[in-house]
Design a protein around this motif. Structure first.
Motif, mmCIF file in Angstrom:
data_model
loop_
_atom_site.group_PDB
_atom_site.id
_atom_site.type_symbol
_atom_site.label_atom_id
_atom_site.label_comp_id
_atom_site.label_asym_id
_atom_site.label_seq_id
_atom_site.Cartn_x
_atom_site.Cartn_y
_atom_site.Cartn_z
ATOM 1 N N TYR A 196 0.872 -1.172 0.000
ATOM 2 C CA TYR A 196 0.000 0.000 0.000
ATOM 3 C C TYR A 196 0.907 1.219 0.000
ATOM 4 O O TYR A 196 1.620 1.467 0.974
ATOM 5 C CB TYR A 196 -0.915 -0.007 1.223
ATOM 6 C CG TYR A 196 -1.854 -1.198 1.251
ATOM 7 C CD1 TYR A 196 -3.120 -1.120 0.687
ATOM 8 C CD2 TYR A 196 -1.458 -2.406 1.819
ATOM 9 C CE1 TYR A 196 -3.983 -2.216 0.702
ATOM 10 C CE2 TYR A 196 -2.304 -3.496 1.838
ATOM 11 C CZ TYR A 196 -3.574 -3.402 1.276
ATOM 12 O OH TYR A 196 -4.412 -4.488 1.280
ATOM 13 N N ILE A 206 -3.586 6.556 -2.664
ATOM 14 C CA ILE A 206 -2.980 5.341 -2.109
ATOM 15 C C ILE A 206 -3.240 4.199 -3.086
ATOM 16 O O ILE A 206 -4.388 3.923 -3.439
ATOM 17 C CB ILE A 206 -3.551 5.006 -0.730
ATOM 18 C CG1 ILE A 206 -3.205 6.127 0.263
ATOM 19 C CG2 ILE A 206 -2.994 3.670 -0.229
ATOM 20 C CD1 ILE A 206 -3.784 5.921 1.641
ATOM 21 N N GLU A 207 -2.165 3.565 -3.527
ATOM 22 C CA GLU A 207 -2.268 2.469 -4.481
ATOM 23 C C GLU A 207 -2.058 1.134 -3.774
ATOM 24 O O GLU A 207 -1.224 1.027 -2.879
ATOM 25 C CB GLU A 207 -1.222 2.636 -5.583
ATOM 26 C CG GLU A 207 -1.346 3.934 -6.360
ATOM 27 C CD GLU A 207 -0.176 4.174 -7.303
ATOM 28 O OE1 GLU A 207 0.735 3.318 -7.345
ATOM 29 O OE2 GLU A 207 -0.175 5.208 -7.972
ATOM 30 N N ARG A 208 -2.804 0.125 -4.194
ATOM 31 C CA ARG A 208 -2.615 -1.229 -3.704
ATOM 32 C C ARG A 208 -1.991 -2.047 -4.814
ATOM 33 O O ARG A 208 -2.554 -2.170 -5.905
ATOM 34 C CB ARG A 208 -3.945 -1.839 -3.269
ATOM 35 C CG ARG A 208 -3.775 -3.194 -2.572
ATOM 36 C CD ARG A 208 -5.103 -3.788 -2.176
ATOM 37 N NE ARG A 208 -5.821 -4.309 -3.341
ATOM 38 C CZ ARG A 208 -6.869 -5.123 -3.271
ATOM 39 N NH1 ARG A 208 -7.349 -5.487 -2.087
ATOM 40 N NH2 ARG A 208 -7.472 -5.557 -4.364
#
Length: 215
Positions: A196, A206-208
């Motif tokens: 994350y 926020i990237e997963r």
């Protein structure tokens, strides 16, 4: 520092010294990044927050102010009771016991990305108030330390999008490198299968990212 419990404000306490780098806590102690010219973190008693004990090694520079600005750490604790202090502008990770006693230092300067950044950082050494931070965040999980690193040695190729995975149990051996899909990130955490990562753009993003997909 403010405290919350079950989503409700639970009080606060004043700090004798602190910076914004990552901190950690156990059941009884808070380990907070806080640099002086001779110490690098605070140990704060969770039951009596007036007890704030300075600890931690520093790399001594030519002046006190240079020592202070060059020794900011990311403080990480593991379940076995070890505390790791990761420098943001030196290729060193210090290990302490659960009471803040120094154990040893790991030198990670042989990792190619760290070596290149260290060499570039040395061009800033003549300036008393200038440093080059090439480790931008650190995280500890599952027996591994993960480092969010910058790369590039000029404005044109500068990026903060590489995460290094190091083995705690095997002398900080470099296990894997993850290159993230965008250019600039500020912080991160991870689960068993996902990273994350906070992208440094206007507005919070926020990237997963699946760890298996970003090797």
């Amino acid at each position: 520092m403010k405290k919350f419990h079950d989503g409700a404000f639970y009080g606060n306490f004043m700090l004798t010294n602190a910076n914004e780098n990552r901190f950690s806590l156990t059941d009884s102690l808070l380990f907070l990044s806080a640099t002086t010219d001779s110490t690098s973190f605070l140990m704060i008693d969770m039951h009596d927050t007036n007890k704030q004990i300075p600890a931690g090694e520093v790399v001594r520079e030519s002046t006190g102010i240079k020592t202070v600005i060059s020794n900011r750490k990311y403080i990480l604790c593991d379940k076995a009771g070890s505390v790791f202090a990761v420098s943001d502008c030196y290729p060193y990770i210090d290990q302490y016991d659960a009471h803040g006693k120094y154990i040893r230092t790991f030198d990670i300067s042989s990792i190619s990305l760290i070596k290149t950044s260290k060499e570039y950082a040395e061009t800033f050494s003549p300036y008393e108030t200038s440093i080059y931070r090439y480790i931008m965040d650190a995280y500890l999980a599952g027996g591994y330390i993960y480092l969010l690193c910058s790369s590039g040695i000029s404005d044109e190729d500068y990026r903060v999008n590489t995460i290094l995975k190091l083995s705690v149990d095997n002398e900080m051996e470099h296990i894997a490198t993850y290159v993230l899909p965008h250019e600039f990130y500020s912080s991160f955490c991870l689960s068993d299968t996902f990273l994350y990562v906070a992208q440094e753009v206007r507005g919070a993003t926020i990237e997963r990212i699946c760890i298996n997909d970003c090797n």
